[in-house]
Design an enzyme around this catalytic site. Structure first.
Site, PDB file in Angstrom:
ATOM      1  N   SER A  81     -36.453 -66.923  -9.650  1.00  0.00           N
ATOM      2  CA  SER A  81     -37.757 -67.413  -9.208  1.00  0.00           C
ATOM      3  C   SER A  81     -37.566 -68.815  -8.643  1.00  0.00           C
ATOM      4  CB  SER A  81     -38.745 -67.420 -10.369  1.00  0.00           C
ATOM      5  OG  SER A  81     -38.190 -68.104 -11.462  1.00  0.00           O
ATOM      6  N   LYS A 112     -45.937 -67.135   0.921  1.00  0.00           N
ATOM      7  CA  LYS A 112     -45.505 -66.519  -0.330  1.00  0.00           C
ATOM      8  C   LYS A 112     -46.520 -65.428  -0.661  1.00  0.00           C
ATOM      9  CE  LYS A 112     -43.892 -67.823  -4.921  1.00  0.00           C
ATOM     10  NZ  LYS A 112     -44.676 -66.902  -5.733  1.00  0.00           N
ATOM     11  N   GLU A 167     -41.521 -58.104  -1.329  1.00  0.00           N
ATOM     12  CA  GLU A 167     -42.716 -58.214  -2.153  1.00  0.00           C
ATOM     13  C   GLU A 167     -43.640 -57.052  -1.799  1.00  0.00           C
ATOM     14  OE1 GLU A 167     -42.470 -60.689  -4.219  1.00  0.00           O
ATOM     15  OE2 GLU A 167     -44.479 -61.170  -4.974  1.00  0.00           O
ATOM     16  N   CYS A 423     -72.210 -58.193 -31.491  1.00  0.00           N
ATOM     17  CA  CYS A 423     -73.018 -57.108 -32.040  1.00  0.00           C
ATOM     18  C   CYS A 423     -72.300 -56.608 -33.290  1.00  0.00           C
ATOM     19  CB  CYS A 423     -73.155 -55.976 -31.026  1.00  0.00           C
ATOM     20  SG  CYS A 423     -73.850 -54.481 -31.755  1.00  0.00           S
ATOM     21  N   CYS A 428     -72.039 -49.224 -32.390  1.00  0.00           N
ATOM     22  CA  CYS A 428     -72.635 -49.592 -31.106  1.00  0.00           C
ATOM     23  C   CYS A 428     -71.925 -48.830 -29.987  1.00  0.00           C
ATOM     24  CB  CYS A 428     -72.480 -51.096 -30.887  1.00  0.00           C
ATOM     25  SG  CYS A 428     -73.025 -51.634 -29.262  1.00  0.00           S
TER      26      CYS A 428
END
Ligand SMILES: [Zn+2]
Length: 664
Positions: A81, A112, A167, A423, A428
C-alpha cells in the site's frame, strides 16, 4: 485440425477482438445483433463439443461454475500500500524528500480509484489466474469472477508471461440501479460502490458477479516481461501505455510532471472533476516514474518512499433537512435519520443521512427544517456535519425522540450513561431476525444450517414471522432459497424437527430474555420444570434461585408478562416443541429404543410423551425409518403409520406405551 475446432477458435478470436474494441478502445466494429449471433453460435458449439473447452473462452464472461470456497493464493510480489498525504504541504515535503535522492525526478500523477485491488497473472498470453489483495501477501483466487469482467483480456495478442495489478470497481450507474432495485424489494441499501464491488467479487457463484457489471483499471506491472524481444521500458507511464496496447483498461487522466505546481494543478483538476466521473476516486497517486530510480529512493518499513497518495478531503454539500425519521435496528436501538431534500454528493444522490443519536442532534442543534451541511467520506454513510442557524426562518422544529417504539409500540428505555434509546421488547418485529438467529444458535435450540442469511430470506419472503413459524417450514418452502436444493432443505427441516426436543433449559435460553444466559436458563428450568410454570413465576420466587438477582428476576417476569411472549410460547408448544425439563433421565427402561410419535394421543400431549421417553433413556425421532423401534400412534395418524406398517415397525397405543413404562 477439424472444422468444428477451427470454427470455435475463429469465433473465440473474433469475439475477443470485438469485445476488446468495444470495452477497452470504445469502438464498435460490429452491431450488437451480429455480436450476439456469433456469441450464441460459439455457446452452441462449445456445449456440443466439451472436448474443446477453454477457461478463457469469451463465453466464460457470463459466469458458470459455483465454488464452495475460494482457494488461497500467495502473491509472488507483495501487493503493498502507499503512504497517504492529506495536504499539499505534506505533498511538498514528500517531493522534497525524493528530490534529495533523485534531483531530476519525473512523476506519474494519476487518479486513485476507490475499488478493490486484484492481481492478474498471464502465462504465455493466456489469463491464468487472478487474486484479491488480501493482506498484501496472501489473497483469494477469484479467477472465475474476474473472467466475467469484460475489460480483463482473457487472451493477449502475444504469448507473454507477467502479472499486473488493477483496481476492480463498480461504475456508479450500475451501483445506483442496483440500489434502486434493492429499495423496491425492501432490502438494505449498499453503502457505496466499493463495498458493492468487493461483495460482488467475492461471490461463489460467478453468474452473480457477471450480473454486477464490474470494471477494472490496471495501474501497475507487478512482474514479468511486456515484450518478447526486448526489455520493459524504464517508465511506469510507458508501461501503462504498453498494457493498454495489449488490451488492458488502464488508468486515464494521468500525466507525467516534474515540478510541484504542475503536480498540484493536476491533482486539483482531478478533484474538481470527481463528481462527473463514472467511478469513485478517493485520491491521486504521485509515483516516481522511473522504475530504476525507485530503487535509489528505497522502501520504508511498510510503504515505498517513492510514492504518495494524496487524499481528497470528504466532499460537503448543503441541503434542507425535511424531517427526522426513526429506524429501529436489529438490537432494538432507535436511530434518528435525517430525511433530506435530494442532493448530489460524491457521485450519488443522497436523500437520507444518519444523525447517530439524540445527543448528537442536541449538541449540533439540528432542527427539522434546518439547512444542514452533509459530508460523505469513503465507506461512511452520509452524515450531517452541522446545521446553519443563520439560515433559519423561525419555522424550524426542535426534535424529541419518540417515547414509544415505532415498530411495536412498546415504551422505549434509555440506558444509563448511554445516548442510545432502545426498544426493550424482545419480540419487537424490528428485532425478529436477530431474535430468530439467537433461537437457532448452537447453545440455544441448535438448529444446524439456519444462519442469519437464510433467516433474512425467510423473513423477506414472509415464510416466517417468529421462531414458532420455523416448525411449519417444509422442504418445498426452502429448496429455492439461496439455491439451497433438496438435500440441504431436507437437512434443515430435519434439524428444525430435532430441535423440538432440545429441552426446557435450551428453550428458555433460546427465548432471548434479557439478562438470561445459559446458566440462568438452566437454573430456571430446574426450578420450574415446565414453561407454563414460568409464566406464573413471581419476582420473589425467581430471586430465591441462586445466581438470579433482582434485575434478572424483573427482566424474566417482565418477559413472561407480555402477551406476545404468551403467544409465542403457545405457538411453540402447539408446534410440538418440548416445553418440559428433561434434565436427568429417571430411568433406563427405554434405553437403546427409538420412538416416533404420530397422531393425537387419547390423554397425553405429544411433547409429554416425548419427555417420558427421554426421561427413561429412549430417543425420539421425527421420521420413521428402519432404525425406528416403535411407532407411538394416536388418532388421525397419517403417512408415518403407513410407512411403519410397510417397514414392519411395531405400533403402540398410548395404553401400551404407558404399560411399557410401568414395567419393572
Ligand atoms: Zn419495538
Amino acid at each position: 485440425m477439424d472444422a468444428i475446432k477451427q470454427e470455435i477458435e475463429s469465433l473465440r478470436t473474433r469475439l475477443t477482438h470485438y469485445a476488446k474494441q468495444y470495452y477497452v478502445y470504445d469502438t464498435s466494429e460490429i452491431s450488437d445483433f451480429e455480436y450476439d449471433a456469433l456469441f450464441r453460435r460459439l455457446q452452441e458449439l462449445e456445449a456440443a463439443h466439451p472436448e474443446y473447452d477453454d477457461p478463457n473462452s469469451p463465453t466464460r464472461r457470463v459466469g458458470g461454475r459455483v465454488l464452495d470456497k475460494f482457494e488461497k493464493i500467495t502473491h509472488r510480489v507483495q501487493m503493498g500500500s502507499l503512504s497517504d498525504v492529506f495536504s499539499f504541504e505534506e505533498l511538498h515535503d514528500f517531493l522534497d524528500r525524493v528530490a534529495a535522492e533523485v534531483p531530476d525526478a519525473v512523476y506519474s500523477v494519476e487518479p486513485k480509484i476507490d475499488g478493490l485491488s486484484v492481481a492478474l497473472t498471464y502465462e504465455n498470453g493466456n489469463f491464468s489466474f487472478g487474486a484479491t489483495r488480501g493482506d498484501g501477501f496472501v489473497g483469494e483466487n477469484v479467477s472465475e469472477n474476474l473472467r466475467t469482467i469484460a475489460t480483463i483480456p482473457l487472451t493477449l495478442p502475444e504469448p507473454l508471461t507477467f502479472c499486473v495489478r488493477g483496481e476492480v470497481y463498480m461504475p456508479r450507474e450500475v451501483f445506483n440501479s442496483l440500489n434502486a432495485v434493492r429499495e423496491r424489494e425492501g432490502k438494505p441499501l449498499l453503502a457505496n460502490p466499493r463495498n458493492a464491488a468487493a461483495g460482488s467479487l467475492r461471490q461463489l457463484d460467478s453468474k452473480i458477479t457477471a450480473s454486477r457489471k464490474l470494471d477494472i483499471f490496471v495501474f501497475n506491472l507487478q512482474w514479468g516481461d511486456l515484450y518478447a524481444d526486448r526489455s520493459n521500458p524504464d517508465s511506469h507511464f510507458e508501461i501503462l501505455d504498453r498494457l493498454h496496447e495489449l488490451g488492458f483498461h488502464v488508468l486515464t487522466d494521468r500525466i507525467r510532471a516534474s515540478d510541484y505546481d504542475a503536480i498540484r494543478a493536476h491533482i486539483e483538476a482531478l478533484g474538481a472533476r470527481r463528481d462527473a466521473l463514472s467511478y469513485d476516486i478517493d485520491g491521486a497517486v504521485v509515483k516516481l516514474d522511473s522504475i530504476a530510480k525507485r530503487a535509489v529512493v528505497g522502501e520504508g518499513t511498510t510503504t515505498p518512499k517513492w510514492a504518495a497518495a494524496y487524499k481528497y478531503p470528504p466532499e460537503r454539500k448543503e441541503t434542507k433537512l425535511v424531517d427526522i425519521a426513526i429506524q429501529v435496528g436489529r438490537t432494538g436501538v432507535l436511530t434518528p435519520t435525517a430525511v433530506l431534500e435530494p442532493v448530489r454528493l460524491a457521485g450519488t444522490t443522497v436523500t437520507r443521512a444518519t444523525l447517530h443519536n439524540i445527543d448528537n442532534i442536541r449538541d449540533k442543534d439540528i432542527r427539522i427544517g434546518d439547512t444542514v451541511v452533509l459530508q460523505k467520506a469513503g465507506d461512511i454513510i452520509p452524515e450531517v456535519v452541522e446545521s446553519l442557524p443563520a439560515k433559519r426562518t423561525g419555522a424550524e422544529i426542535v426534535y424529541e425522540m419518540p417515547t414509544h417504539c415505532p415498530a411495536c409500540g412498546s415504551p422505549v428505555v434509555r440506558d444509563e450513561d448511554m445516548a442510545a434509546v432502545r426498544c426493550p421488547n424482545e419480540l419487537c418485529p424490528a428485532k425478529r431476525s436477530r431474535a430468530i438467529a439467537h433461537f437457532a444458535s448452537k447453545a440455544a435450540m441448535n438448529i444446524d444450517g439456519l444462519g442469519p442469511q437464510i433467516i433474512d430470506l425467510l423473513l423477506d419472503r414472509g415464510l416466517i414471522e417468529n421462531a414458532a413459524d420455523l416448525y411449519k417450514l417444509r422442504v418445498e418452502d426452502l429448496r429455492d432459497l439461496d439455491r439451497m436444493g433438496d438435500k440441504s432443505a431436507q437437512n434443515l427441516v430435519d434439524a428444525i424437527e430435532r430441535s423440538k426436543r432440545a429441552g426446557l433449559e435450551r428453550l428458555i435460553f433460546a427465548l432471548g430474555i434479557r439478562q438470561v444466559g445459559e446458566v440462568a436458563a438452566r437454573t430456571i428450568a430446574e426450578k420450574y420444570k415446565t414453561l407454563d410454570a414460568c409464566f406464573d413465576a413471581t419476582v420473589e420466587s425467581l430471586c430465591e434461585i441462586d445466581d438470579i438477582g433482582q434485575i434478572t428476576a424483573e427482566s424474566i417476569a417482565e418477559f413472561f408478562a407480555r402477551p406476545e411472549s404468551r403467544a409465542l410460547c403457545d405457538a411453540l408448544k402447539a408446534a410440538g416443541v418440548l416445553t418440559e425439563s428433561i434434565a436427568a433421565p429417571k430411568g433406563d427402561r427405554l434405553a437403546g429404543l427409538t420412538f416416533v410419535i404420530t397422531g393425537t394421543l387419547p390423554t397425553m400431549k405429544r411433547d409429554e410423551a416425548s419427555a417420558r421417553i427421554l426421561q427413561n433413556g429412549g430417543k425420539v425421532s421425527g421420521s420413521v425409518s428402519k432404525k425406528t423401534s416403535y411407532l407411538l400412534a394416536g388418532e388421525d395418524a397419517g403417512s408415518k403409520l403407513t410407512k411403519a406398517k410397510e417397514l414392519n415397525i411395531p405400533i403402540l397405543t398410548e395404553a401400551e406405551f404407558l404399560a411399557m413404562l410401568d414395567q419393572a
